[in-house]
Design a protein around this motif. Structure first.
Motif, PDB file in Angstrom:
ATOM      1  N   ARG A   3      28.389  22.972   6.631  1.00 43.84           N
ATOM      2  CA  ARG A   3      27.355  23.912   6.215  1.00 43.84           C
ATOM      3  C   ARG A   3      25.980  23.293   6.438  1.00 43.84           C
ATOM      4  N   SER A  19      23.612  17.816   0.819  1.00 46.27           N
ATOM      5  CA  SER A  19      24.360  17.332  -0.337  1.00 46.27           C
ATOM      6  C   SER A  19      25.251  16.143   0.028  1.00 46.27           C
ATOM      7  N   THR A  73      35.530  21.119  -1.254  1.00 48.65           N
ATOM      8  CA  THR A  73      34.517  21.924  -0.571  1.00 48.65           C
ATOM      9  C   THR A  73      33.166  21.672  -1.249  1.00 48.65           C
ATOM     10  N   HIS A  74      32.127  22.324  -0.742  1.00 45.77           N
ATOM     11  CA  HIS A  74      30.787  22.145  -1.312  1.00 45.77           C
ATOM     12  C   HIS A  74      30.711  22.653  -2.753  1.00 45.77           C
ATOM     13  N   LYS A  75      31.690  23.475  -3.175  1.00 49.41           N
ATOM     14  CA  LYS A  75      31.673  24.014  -4.533  1.00 49.41           C
ATOM     15  C   LYS A  75      32.247  23.037  -5.561  1.00 49.41           C
ATOM     16  N   ASP A  76      32.920  21.998  -5.101  1.00 49.86           N
ATOM     17  CA  ASP A  76      33.584  21.074  -6.027  1.00 49.86           C
ATOM     18  C   ASP A  76      32.595  20.068  -6.618  1.00 49.86           C
ATOM     19  N   CYS A  77      33.057  19.401  -7.683  1.00 50.72           N
ATOM     20  CA  CYS A  77      32.194  18.448  -8.396  1.00 50.72           C
ATOM     21  C   CYS A  77      31.900  17.233  -7.519  1.00 50.72           C
ATOM     22  N   ARG A  81      33.980  15.077  -4.196  1.00 46.56           N
ATOM     23  CA  ARG A  81      33.375  14.985  -2.857  1.00 46.56           C
ATOM     24  C   ARG A  81      33.077  13.534  -2.481  1.00 46.56           C
ATOM     25  N   ASN A 233      41.457  26.036  -9.745  1.00 45.50           N
ATOM     26  CA  ASN A 233      40.257  26.099 -10.566  1.00 45.50           C
ATOM     27  C   ASN A 233      40.237  27.447 -11.276  1.00 45.50           C
ATOM     28  N   LYS A 236      36.861  32.142 -13.746  1.00 49.26           N
ATOM     29  CA  LYS A 236      35.564  32.200 -14.435  1.00 49.26           C
ATOM     30  C   LYS A 236      35.715  31.681 -15.857  1.00 49.26           C
TER      31      LYS A 236
END
Length: 355
Positions: A3, A19, A73-77, A81, A233, A236
């Protein structure tokens, strides 16, 4: 696919997002990064980047990634990563199977892992050192309240175990939430280890045990189907207000967790047990979600209501903001729009006859 690859490691030959560039700086002895657009590049550096690139680097550094190993992925903590980057480039774990022993079936005895982790106390909230054993042969994860105890305090059957990193919620950098079913109700335990690698190794060891269990339990399933079931995960989490089944009780603020088709609510986010659980089925089975509350609802509550319709009753919740309301409705819709699997009908039936 990277990304926004505006950064690059000119010693590894890979492009990355902003990131990930920050994480690469933690292994500066191996990976030296530059901005693609803002930093000066020598001709030799540019040639090296052109000769390597992400595809060639992936073929080298991800040559033998185990099927069960979690690829973030970029959404993980940040922990997941960073340890993924360290595993690839610093420890070179995916170039040699022997380096994967901490989380693969080659550990000590096949499918066995033992160690000490900090576990949060159910009643006092203090973290205390507890011995944990993961046994693939027995199909369990168990922990002991005393280091020399012969009998475990709890036995978690691997077929119901889930693990998800929750550092913000737990309040520690390497915090892992483990859930399992006890008498078909969800039980939470919260653990961590100061060593980030150790914590991620435990996480992947749990995934490995789950993978091998599922291979036996579902022999006809494809690899991709099994991998989706290893860990998950939450769809919500967050605060909403709720009222009781008669819709006449006052609204109370509760922490809600949407875990696949289980909607759970807790008085506190770190409670061991939910105050209640609701099964959310599919549209074909008469489940739906509506914005707003029925007009006759009395008492003070947050402004943005949600009505969850099930075949047996309506559950009324309220959100503090319109954005929260929209996000929760979208989360419910993702589940309701998905057809139910055969095994989910058994779970639904249990909820209907739950004492």
């Amino acid at each position: 696919m990277v990304r926004d690859p505006e950064w690059a490691s000119y010693t590894l030959g890979v492009f990355m997002c902003l990131s990930c560039s920050g994480l690469h700086k933690n292994i500066a002895q191996i990976s030296k990064v530059k901005s693609v657009l803002l930093d000066p590049w020598s001709s030799s550096e540019a040639e090296f980047m052109e000769s390597v690139g992400n595809n060639a680097a992936k073929a080298k550094y991800e040559k033998i990634v185990p099927a069960f190993y979690y690829t973030p992925t970029h959404k993980d903590c940040t922990l997941l990563r960073e340890q993924w980057i360290r595993a690839k480039y610093e420890r070179k774990e995916f170039q040699c199977v022997k380096r994967q022993e901490p989380y693969s079936a080659g550990t000590l005895v096949a499918g066995y892992r033992e160690g000490f982790l900090w576990k949060r106390g159910r009643d006092n909230g203090q973290f205390l050192s507890r011995k944990f054993i993961l046994s693939e042969r027995e199909g369990v994860l168990k922990y002991f309240n005393k280091h020399d105890a012969r009998e475990p305090k709890a036995i978690l059957k691997i077929n119901t175990v889930n693990a998800t990193f929750q550092p913000t919620k737990i309040g520690v950098n390497n915090g892992l939430q483990i859930t399992y079913l006890k008498d078909n109700s969800t039980r939470n335990i919260f653990i961590y280890q100061e060593d980030g690698k150790e914590m991620v190794d435990w996480f992947n060891a749990i995934r490995a045990a789950r993978y091998h269990y599922l291979e036996v339990a579902f022999p006809g399933a494809s690899k991709s189907e099994l991998l989706q079931k290893l860990t998950r995960n939450y769809i919500k989490e967050g605060y909403m207000e709720k009222t009781g089944p008669k819709h006449t009780e006052g609204f109370k603020k509760r922490w809600f967790t949407m875990d696949d088709r289980r909607l759970m609510y807790f008085k506190d986010p770190l409670d061991a047990y939910a105050r209640g659980e609701v099964f959310i089925g599919s549209r074909e089975n008469s489940y739906s979600v509506l914005p707003g509350l029925p007009p006759n609802i009395q008492g003070y509550h947050w402004q943005f209501g949600i009505t969850i319709v099930t075949p047996d009753r309506k559950f009324l919740c309220a959100c503090e903001t319109e954005e929260d309301q929209k996000d929760w409705i979208a989360a419910f819709q993702t589940v309701i729009n998905r057809p139910m699997q055969p095994q989910e009908y058994a779970v639904e039936a249990y909820f209907k006859h739950k004492p």
